[in-house]
Design an enzyme around this catalytic site. Sequence first.
Site, short mmCIF file in Angstrom:
data_model
loop_
_atom_site.label_atom_id
_atom_site.label_comp_id
_atom_site.label_asym_id
_atom_site.label_seq_id
_atom_site.Cartn_x
_atom_site.Cartn_y
_atom_site.Cartn_z
N GLU A 146 -20.11 5.73 12.29
CA GLU A 146 -21.36 5.17 11.76
C GLU A 146 -21.24 3.68 11.53
OE1 GLU A 146 -24.10 5.16 7.72
OE2 GLU A 146 -22.74 6.83 8.06
N SER A 183 -13.77 -4.88 1.57
CA SER A 183 -14.82 -4.30 0.71
C SER A 183 -16.22 -4.74 1.13
CB SER A 183 -14.57 -4.65 -0.76
OG SER A 183 -13.41 -4.04 -1.24
N TYR A 190 0.85 -1.19 0.00
CA TYR A 190 0.00 0.00 0.00
C TYR A 190 0.88 1.24 0.00
CZ TYR A 190 -3.79 -3.19 1.45
OH TYR A 190 -4.71 -4.21 1.53
#
Length: 314
Positions: A291, A206, A54
């Site tokens: 959230e 994902s 990354y």
Amino acid sequence: MQYRHLGKTGLKVSEISLGSWLTYGGYVEEKNAEASIDKAYDLGINFFDTANVYMRGEAEKVVGKALRKYPRSSYVLATKVFGKMGDGPNDQGLSRKHIVEQCDASLQRLGLDYIDVYYCHRYHPDTPLEETLRALEDLVRQGKMLYIGVSEWTAEQMTEAVHLADKKLLDRIVVNQPNYSMLHRNIEDEVIPVSEKHGIGQVVFSPLAQGVLTGKYKKGEAIPEGSRAAQKDLDLSRVLTEENLERVEALKGIAANESLSLAQLAIAWILRQDNVSSALIGASKPEQIEENAKASGVTLSKETIAKVEDILQR
């Protein structure tokens, strides 16, 4: 925040974990990245994920720096090896040389003495599996890593690795990191059954299908500026389809009835699987983590799951 065992190990990880792909070390300013990691920690998230590849190591530096203020025993850190880290013939893959060198490089970038979970980022057919497993075993014995994982391996590849490890008395794979969401369910047929048989947990990436399951993309409307779909180097064509956007609109009604956001519903749906140890989220802002973390501990009724299934099968 609720916690689950990582596969059949004694290690407990938060149901929601925080990743750094497409976020830390490049796309997101370091200050925002650190604020997001701090928010995650404050919310009880104890599982943080990165990879050497990354941003060519920059993400590891950001994550390591942000976590340095916390007691090492209070969090679980995962990183990965496989991807291309240079232009030389041995700068990628799962050879003993590459694994050992990249483990040391990751530890240096992270500023740590050991890695909790070390993933083989992909399967490498060019390297004998025993060479890979023995290299990982040696790192475990040296105290540089604690648990062995794989990412995006097939059921057949994981089975072969488990059988070889048992035959040679090597440490077993305990976790797999696959792509899994309402809109990408490939692992349900073979990977999950094999993993359940061998005590391998799933840490899924994902879970929101690259943001499609947040509801930000709408049929017939322009792609929002600053969204992942607007990034030129990211192709979401497989998941960002008219059929999926229609499913998303229908799912919003179920989420509303459950007093959940669409993202919370999507994550809670993933966590219905006992074989899932954690859902790996990405976030560029602390409020996104707040959230999504609320999905932990949510139990969907059989009726709600059936309604979701009906929509997903359309």
